[in-house]
Each structure stands twice: as structure tokens, then as C-alpha cells.
Design an enzyme around this catalytic site. Sequence first.
Site, PDB file in Angstrom:
ATOM      1  N   HIS A 189       0.823  -1.218   0.000  1.00 56.39           N
ATOM      2  CA  HIS A 189       0.000   0.000   0.000  1.00 56.39           C
ATOM      3  C   HIS A 189       0.855   1.267   0.000  1.00 56.39           C
ATOM      4  CE1 HIS A 189      -3.745  -2.180   0.374  1.00 56.39           C
ATOM      5  NE2 HIS A 189      -3.237  -2.874   1.366  1.00 56.39           N
TER       6      HIS A 189
ATOM      7  N   ASP B 152       3.964  -0.790  -4.797  1.00 53.14           N
ATOM      8  CA  ASP B 152       2.835  -1.426  -5.485  1.00 53.14           C
ATOM      9  C   ASP B 152       3.008  -1.357  -6.998  1.00 53.14           C
ATOM     10  OD1 ASP B 152       1.904  -1.794  -2.957  1.00 53.14           O
ATOM     11  OD2 ASP B 152      -0.024  -0.802  -3.256  1.00 53.14           O
TER      12      ASP B 152
END
Length: 573
Positions: free
Chosen positions: A171, A176
Amino acid sequence: MDTGRRPGAAQLAFDELGTPLRDITFVVFDLETTGTKPGPDGITEIGAVKIRAGEVVGEFATFVNPGMPIPPQIVELTGITGAMVYDAPRIERVLPAFLEFISGAVLVAHNAAFDTGFMRAACEGHGYHWPKTAVVCTVRLARRVISRDETPSYRLSALAALFGARTTPNHRALADARATVDVLHALLERVGNLGVHTLEELLDYLPGVTAAQRRKRSLAEHLPSRPGVYLFRGPSDEVLYVGTSSDLRRRVRQYFTGSESRGRIREMVALAERVDAVECAHALEAAVRELRLIAAHRPMYNRRSKNPRHAWWVALTEEAFPRLSVVRMPRDGMLGPFRTQTDARSAADTLAGASGLRTCTQRISATAPSGTPCVLAELGRCGAPCAGLQTAEAYRPGVLAVSGLIAGTDGRPLRAAADQLARLSAAEHYEQAAQHRDQLAGLIRAVGRAHRQSALAGIPELIAAGPDGNGGWELAVIRHGRLASAGVARRGVPPMPVVEMLVASAETVLPGPGPLFGAIPEEIGILLRWLTRPGVRLVRTTQPWAEPAAVAGGWQEWLDLAASATALERVAG
């Protein structure tokens, strides 16, 4: 027999007549935000990885000050706190660099609708153009390739674990994005085994494309892979839609693939019988020609720019005790342009309140004795102080202050409006103060925009050059706020002879009436965005390009604070 093949060159198979995936530059990106609803603010972090032929060629990562508090649940999820983004740049300062980073690339994101929705909203909210490019969603692609027997979830963490990604998603934007790169490569390997080898085939493979869309792909086959403007034409040769792209053939082909999900545009494609193209030297010329063609043809499937000259202006009336009026036709000494009548009226009211000008429409005689009330006051319809209660000499300083503000020589009305805001806050009239703050911010932005546009429009000829990304130069000849000529000097080509050729062949532009010398405000806006890009240089100009610094120029910090306060109230409300 000479086949024309270069030694060592691979012959293209029929299924590779599109754009091979190995030749595509992808930008895989991810955002962290304060919530789930796209808006002009709310992004806290951007991470992006640029890849080509399976190799990483660049990365982009930055915190972003979202202009609002980060909710506790988001802090817990991402680990990004208010302290971490406190000194980060606002999104409007990040967008130019990010848009430059993704220029010419196909975008990739996990749940792409979320990330592109936020970026599109940020661009629209801060005056930037979100590029019309292909977008690949790894969630949608994974649902087509991977069965539920292989993975219980299509979340990024599950797919990264399934494919053994080198980066574990956490996150955070860059991590990511890196994990999504590995997921993308694994998915492309799988669809490659199914015969998907080009970008067009990949976009076709995603859900949503119809057989009718695929059959019309031939409409794009004759188009060049060059920057320019494309025009979809209907059964009666009418122009249905006008768009622009840095690669005409690639962009138009995307209308016949699964990447096009807009209902109105699918309807337009179903009606289209032909696609025409106007080749341009570079993206700036394409953007200007697109604007002009939309205005000329007013295509039914274009939503914007159909009436580029239909703006609103704020003007002083010509009478003994002038007031501020909102009008359509521009002339010298007016403030604008404004997109809506409401915006223009708000700016006029704020300016009148700060300068002491009257707001009623009653005509007052210049010979009325001092202290004589106007007709409205006598009838009890107006209890506010009015020009009819003072002499013309006492009223004149306010008129001069407004005229000076419009001309860029007097900033007193803005300071007076800020003083009114301070008094409202000190008296704890917070709702009224918030409304006044937003109105003042709109007025300051309008004044700054007006000065920037009129400064450029007033120059008879300005020649500028911007880097083309390959060691050459994109060139533009601008006359009175209009693009008069455009060209390129490729790497290794001396630019000045090209400049002289462009000047000699440039469109003759005669200045027209009004603050913008007859130019279209939206075209000036396009030119200003290009001129202020990093790396753009002035070649020469017939007169100095300068904007007033003493009026709206020193209010940027105040505008940033006002925007932050507005965003906080939006979240709290």
C-alpha cells in the site's frame, strides 16, 4: 529477388501488423489517496515505473500534499501520515512532471479506473489536459487469464504472490507499482501463449469489445503514425468527433478495441463511415488545430470547446457613477474571460465590495446634489450606501482602483478584500468569511489569468522552441496569442534556418479588439501551458514578454492556503 529486408531484421507476421508489445513503452503507476472519491485534491503519493521490452527504463515517485487531513483508517492502511506529506508539493506542482513522464506511453494500473479517475479529476481541477492514451487494467486482464482455481482473489497482493513478484505490495505507491510490473509481465506471457502479440490484440482481448467495433478497425489503416488531429465522419460526411494524438494511427485504432468504454463514443463509432486526419508538426500544433476544428464543425459527440469565443467579461459601465457589469462582447479595459456568467458575477460583486462601487442598476445623474438619495433609496428598495449619496469626486478613487487592477497597476482592491475577510474572521462570522475567501480566491485567479493571457496576446510575434525528447526542437511562431506556424528541427539539423522558414510562411495575424486582441482564450491557454513547460526557450520576440507582478503575482501563497482551507472544510462537511 530483392525483398527490401535489412540484414538481421525479423519479418513481421500477419498477426504483428499492429504495434508489437515489445515496442510499446508502458508506464505502470499507483496512487495513494485520502479516500475513494476522485477530486482535484486528495492524492498523497504517486509511484510509477516505465518499462519497455521487459526492462525498467525509469521510475517516478513523490509524496503529494493532499490539501486535507488524512483519515486515521488511511494512515493505518498506508502508513502515510500528515507529517510525511506536510512539506510535499501540491498536486498542481507535481502534475507537469508526471504528465511528462507518461507522455507517449500506454498506462497500466491495478484497478485502473480508480487511479486514472483520480488523475483525470486532478488534471481537470487544476487546468491540465489528461492524455488520451490506452490504459491496461491488470485486474481486468487477470480475470480473463487466471481462473479461480489458481487464485482465490484478484487483489494485487494475491497476484504478486501467485507470480512470485520480486516486490511485495504494501500500500505504498512505488512498491505497489513495482509489484504490478511483475504481474503485468506474467500476464503478458500468458496472453502471448494465446496469440496476443500486439497492443491492439491485447486491448481486443480485454472484455467489452464488440464485433462491430473490430470490423471498423480498417478505418484506421491508412492513417500515419504521426502527431495530428483526426476527424470521424458520418454517413452524410458530417464531422461526428474531433480528437488529437501524438500517434494518429495508434489512437484511432483504440476506438475499435475494448479500451473504449464510453457509451457516447461507442455510439459515434457505430455511425462513423470514414476517418480523416490532419498531420501536425508536434503536439502543440495538434492541440490548437483540434480546438479550431471543433469550433468550426461543432461535432455532436464533442462535449467541449464548441463555442470558444463565448466567454463572459466584467466591465465598468460608461456613466457618471460607473458600476461593474457582466457582458459578452470584450473590449479594452475589461476583466476576463470567465467561463460562466456566475463566475463573472461573483468576481464583479467581490471587486465592487472591495472598491466601494455601487451594485444597483439605477442610473444616477452626474448633477445630482451631494446627499440626494437615488430613486431606489427613496422608494425604500435599497438601504445600502449608494453613489447618489456622494459626489463624483468622492466616487472616482474606487473607479480608478478597479481600472488599475484590470490594467495590472493597482493591487489595492485585492488588499481591501483581504482586509474585509480578516474583519469577518475577527468577528467570528466564519461561514460568511469562508464564502468571501472563496470569492476572493476566484477573483485573484481571474486577475492573474487575465494578465497572463493579455500579456501574450499583446506580443506581435514570439518564437519559442521546446525539446522534442530526441535531441531536436519543436518550434512555434506565435502572433497576438495565435499559433501562426509550427515545425520541428530534428536532431542534428540547425534550428535557425528552420525558424526563418517558419517565420516566412507563418499566418498573418492582425490584432483584433479587446484585451486579448481578438484571440481565443482557450487557444492562448494552450499556448501558455506549452510555453511554461520545462525546457521551453524563447528564440526571439518583438517586445518583452512580461506580466504584472504587483497585482495577482504575489498571491500564490495565499491561494495555496485558501485551497487547503477549502479542502479541509469539504472533508469536515
